[in-house]
Scaffold this motif. Structure first.
Motif, PDB file in Angstrom:
ATOM      1  N   LEU A 156       0.818  -1.213   0.000  1.00  0.00           N
ATOM      2  CA  LEU A 156       0.000   0.000   0.000  1.00  0.00           C
ATOM      3  C   LEU A 156       0.850   1.259   0.000  1.00  0.00           C
ATOM      4  CD1 LEU A 156      -2.884  -0.874   2.507  1.00  0.00           C
ATOM      5  CD2 LEU A 156      -2.852  -1.110   0.018  1.00  0.00           C
ATOM      6  N   ARG A 157       2.098   1.153   0.400  1.00  0.00           N
ATOM      7  CA  ARG A 157       2.972   2.328   0.417  1.00  0.00           C
ATOM      8  C   ARG A 157       3.234   2.862  -0.989  1.00  0.00           C
ATOM      9  NH1 ARG A 157       7.722   0.368   4.672  1.00  0.00           N
ATOM     10  NH2 ARG A 157       6.341  -0.767   6.112  1.00  0.00           N
ATOM     11  N   ARG A 158       3.024   2.029  -1.983  1.00  0.00           N
ATOM     12  CA  ARG A 158       3.286   2.457  -3.366  1.00  0.00           C
ATOM     13  C   ARG A 158       2.113   3.223  -3.983  1.00  0.00           C
ATOM     14  NH1 ARG A 158       5.476  -2.928  -3.434  1.00  0.00           N
ATOM     15  NH2 ARG A 158       3.655  -3.735  -4.555  1.00  0.00           N
ATOM     16  N   LEU A 159       1.000   3.284  -3.277  1.00  0.00           N
ATOM     17  CA  LEU A 159      -0.170   3.979  -3.801  1.00  0.00           C
ATOM     18  C   LEU A 159       0.006   5.495  -3.684  1.00  0.00           C
ATOM     19  CD1 LEU A 159      -3.059   1.799  -2.314  1.00  0.00           C
ATOM     20  CD2 LEU A 159      -2.208   1.807  -4.665  1.00  0.00           C
ATOM     21  N   PRO A 160      -0.776   6.271  -4.440  1.00  0.00           N
ATOM     22  CA  PRO A 160      -0.712   7.735  -4.313  1.00  0.00           C
ATOM     23  C   PRO A 160      -0.965   8.178  -2.883  1.00  0.00           C
ATOM     24  CG  PRO A 160      -1.935   7.127  -6.281  1.00  0.00           C
ATOM     25  CD  PRO A 160      -1.677   5.840  -5.538  1.00  0.00           C
ATOM     26  N   GLN A 161      -0.236   9.227  -2.464  1.00  0.00           N
ATOM     27  CA  GLN A 161      -0.294   9.703  -1.091  1.00  0.00           C
ATOM     28  C   GLN A 161      -1.174  10.944  -0.971  1.00  0.00           C
ATOM     29  OE1 GLN A 161       1.687   8.637   1.862  1.00  0.00           O
ATOM     30  NE2 GLN A 161       1.779   6.740   0.675  1.00  0.00           N
ATOM     31  N   ILE A 162      -1.861  11.065   0.164  1.00  0.00           N
ATOM     32  CA  ILE A 162      -2.722  12.225   0.408  1.00  0.00           C
ATOM     33  C   ILE A 162      -2.227  13.049   1.593  1.00  0.00           C
ATOM     34  CG2 ILE A 162      -4.762  11.150  -0.608  1.00  0.00           C
ATOM     35  CD1 ILE A 162      -5.717  10.548   2.300  1.00  0.00           C
ATOM     36  N   GLY A 163      -0.974  12.863   1.992  1.00  0.00           N
ATOM     37  CA  GLY A 163      -0.409  13.623   3.097  1.00  0.00           C
ATOM     38  C   GLY A 163      -0.355  12.815   4.378  1.00  0.00           C
ATOM     39  N   TYR A 164      -0.101  13.529   5.465  1.00  0.00           N
ATOM     40  CA  TYR A 164      -0.028  12.910   6.797  1.00  0.00           C
ATOM     41  C   TYR A 164      -1.409  12.938   7.435  1.00  0.00           C
ATOM     42  CZ  TYR A 164       0.881  12.563  11.825  1.00  0.00           C
ATOM     43  OH  TYR A 164       0.817  12.208  13.144  1.00  0.00           O
ATOM     44  N   LEU A 165      -1.713  11.934   8.234  1.00  0.00           N
ATOM     45  CA  LEU A 165      -3.031  11.725   8.831  1.00  0.00           C
ATOM     46  C   LEU A 165      -3.643  12.996   9.412  1.00  0.00           C
ATOM     47  CD1 LEU A 165      -5.247   9.736   9.830  1.00  0.00           C
ATOM     48  CD2 LEU A 165      -3.854   9.392  11.884  1.00  0.00           C
ATOM     49  N   ARG A 166      -2.867  13.763  10.148  1.00  0.00           N
ATOM     50  CA  ARG A 166      -3.401  14.953  10.824  1.00  0.00           C
ATOM     51  C   ARG A 166      -3.309  16.217   9.968  1.00  0.00           C
ATOM     52  NH1 ARG A 166      -4.054  13.756  16.387  1.00  0.00           N
ATOM     53  NH2 ARG A 166      -2.992  11.838  17.035  1.00  0.00           N
ATOM     54  N   SER A 167      -2.692  16.115   8.826  1.00  0.00           N
ATOM     55  CA  SER A 167      -2.579  17.286   7.934  1.00  0.00           C
ATOM     56  C   SER A 167      -2.788  16.833   6.492  1.00  0.00           C
ATOM     57  CB  SER A 167      -1.234  17.986   8.118  1.00  0.00           C
ATOM     58  OG  SER A 167      -0.160  17.074   7.937  1.00  0.00           O
ATOM     59  N   LEU A 168      -3.967  16.334   6.217  1.00  0.00           N
ATOM     60  CA  LEU A 168      -4.280  15.779   4.904  1.00  0.00           C
ATOM     61  C   LEU A 168      -4.329  16.866   3.846  1.00  0.00           C
ATOM     62  CD1 LEU A 168      -7.124  13.303   5.919  1.00  0.00           C
ATOM     63  CD2 LEU A 168      -4.700  12.784   5.564  1.00  0.00           C
ATOM     64  N   SER A 169      -4.112  16.437   2.613  1.00  0.00           N
ATOM     65  CA  SER A 169      -4.175  17.340   1.471  1.00  0.00           C
ATOM     66  C   SER A 169      -5.512  17.170   0.757  1.00  0.00           C
ATOM     67  CB  SER A 169      -3.026  17.041   0.498  1.00  0.00           C
ATOM     68  OG  SER A 169      -3.283  17.567  -0.778  1.00  0.00           O
ATOM     69  N   ALA A 170      -6.297  18.241   0.703  1.00  0.00           N
ATOM     70  CA  ALA A 170      -7.559  18.180  -0.034  1.00  0.00           C
ATOM     71  C   ALA A 170      -7.300  17.904  -1.497  1.00  0.00           C
ATOM     72  CB  ALA A 170      -8.336  19.486   0.148  1.00  0.00           C
ATOM     73  N   GLU A 171      -6.259  18.517  -2.037  1.00  0.00           N
ATOM     74  CA  GLU A 171      -5.898  18.281  -3.432  1.00  0.00           C
ATOM     75  C   GLU A 171      -5.631  16.810  -3.687  1.00  0.00           C
ATOM     76  OE1 GLU A 171      -2.724  20.325  -5.222  1.00  0.00           O
ATOM     77  OE2 GLU A 171      -3.607  22.310  -5.026  1.00  0.00           O
ATOM     78  N   GLY A 172      -4.843  16.196  -2.792  1.00  0.00           N
ATOM     79  CA  GLY A 172      -4.490  14.794  -2.978  1.00  0.00           C
ATOM     80  C   GLY A 172      -5.696  13.890  -2.981  1.00  0.00           C
ATOM     81  N   VAL A 173      -6.644  14.145  -2.070  1.00  0.00           N
ATOM     82  CA  VAL A 173      -7.860  13.337  -2.024  1.00  0.00           C
ATOM     83  C   VAL A 173      -8.700  13.541  -3.272  1.00  0.00           C
ATOM     84  CG1 VAL A 173     -10.022  12.925  -0.783  1.00  0.00           C
ATOM     85  CG2 VAL A 173      -7.903  13.321   0.505  1.00  0.00           C
ATOM     86  N   LEU A 174      -8.935  14.798  -3.635  1.00  0.00           N
ATOM     87  CA  LEU A 174      -9.816  15.105  -4.767  1.00  0.00           C
ATOM     88  C   LEU A 174      -9.243  14.617  -6.088  1.00  0.00           C
ATOM     89  CD1 LEU A 174     -10.890  18.652  -3.622  1.00  0.00           C
ATOM     90  CD2 LEU A 174     -12.390  16.673  -3.847  1.00  0.00           C
ATOM     91  N   SER A 175      -7.921  14.631  -6.211  1.00  0.00           N
ATOM     92  CA  SER A 175      -7.308  14.183  -7.465  1.00  0.00           C
ATOM     93  C   SER A 175      -7.552  12.706  -7.731  1.00  0.00           C
ATOM     94  CB  SER A 175      -5.799  14.459  -7.443  1.00  0.00           C
ATOM     95  OG  SER A 175      -5.121  13.596  -6.542  1.00  0.00           O
TER      96      SER A 175
END
Length: 294
Positions: free
Chosen positions: A58-77
């Motif tokens: 699972l570490r090879r999958l796209p990242q959305i940031g750190y648990l407590r500081s997530l990236s909205a961009e990363g999720v939406l993309s």
């Protein structure tokens, strides 16, 4: 506000479909990702946060940031059908932004003991329409925790233990009440010598000497960061302890020990075996979700 980059990436992410008829998932929380995999939903996971470390693929999958500081961009993309997030996920403004953008979300409650873990499994399974799988997983974990509880209720002895994390160059941080570490010590039939505060706080040599722990528990990450067990023994606040001089130091993988996912009963059993006479700690059945398969 959503950036042009996030909007531009969305069509590319949409071109990577999840399995037919099953929701495309993004996950925030290492223990939550393990629950999804144990439920058979691993192939649906399209992105993860940086705390997702097991299974290692699972570490090879796209990242959305750190648990407590997530990236909205990363999720939406990644155009998820569902964001499955641990209790600690945030910050709140990012989660609010994602909800306003139409992202469906499951927020799992705080997992701090076997009861809350089983409740989380059932909640996630229901959201994925995998309730049958959830009941099978819940039943297996309930049986494993019950076997461990019978030992922890009346162990041959109840070792007094301190759980520490060395942070920066200052005094080590010791786990008090209402922490995952405290819960794991209880599951392993040990007594946490730090009972006068909640959470983690720096501790001095004097307070640790007064508490007189028989063993020190920490994470393998902490040991590695300090250059091995000798690095732990060189910390002034710990070097004075008889337990450290005798090298009664137990280190386990951080996520395995503190993640409160499906592997928790086995992690508690391994901790118990390290703190007690291993032959007296009951073995638990091997479970498929323990295997780090590609």
């Amino acid at each position: 506000m959503l950036t042009r980059r996030a909007l531009a990436l969305a069509p590319l992410a949409a071109a990577m479909p999840a399995r037919a008829g099953e929701p495309r998932l993004v996950v925030a929380g290492g223990g939550i990702a393990e629950i999804l995999c144990a439920l058979g939903a691993r192939a649906q996971i399209a992105g993860v946060d940086s705390t997702v470390l097991f299974p290692t693929a699972l570490r090879r999958l796209p990242q959305i940031g750190y648990l407590r500081s997530l990236s909205a961009e990363g999720v939406l993309s990644l155009r998820p059908d569902l964001l499955v997030a641990a209790h600690e996920a945030g910050p709140p403004e990012v989660l609010d932004q994602l909800e306003r953008a139409g992202v469906r979300m499951v927020r799992v409650g705080r997992i701090h003991d076997p009861v809350s873990l089983v409740a989380a499994i059932r909640m996630v399974a229901a959201a994925l329409d995998r309730s049958a799988e959830g009941e099978r997983l819940a039943a297996a974990l309930t049986a494993d925790f019950a076997a461990l509880a019978r030992f922890a209720a009346d162990p041959p002895q109840r070792p007094r233990v301190v759980f520490v994390l060395a942070i920066g160059g200052g005094a080590p941080q010791a786990a008090g009440r209402e922490t995952a570490a405290d819960a794991m010590l209880g599951l392993a039939g040990a007594e946490n010598v730090v009972a006068d505060y909640r959470g983690y706080r720096p501790v001095s040599a004097e307070s640790l000497l007064a508490a007189s722990p028989e063993a020190v528990v920490t994470t393998s990450h902490t040991v590695a960061a300090l250059g091995g067990v000798e690095g732990i023994a060189a910390i002034p606040a710990l070097a004075v302890l008889p337990a450290v001089r005798r090298r009664r130091i137990v280190a386990l993988d951080s996520l395995y020990l503190l993640g409160f996912g499906p592997r928790t009963a086995h992690a508690a059993r391994d901790l118990a075996a390290a703190l007690h006479e291993a032959g007296r700690v009951p073995a638990l059945p091997h479970r498929a979700w323990l295997d780090d398969v590609a």
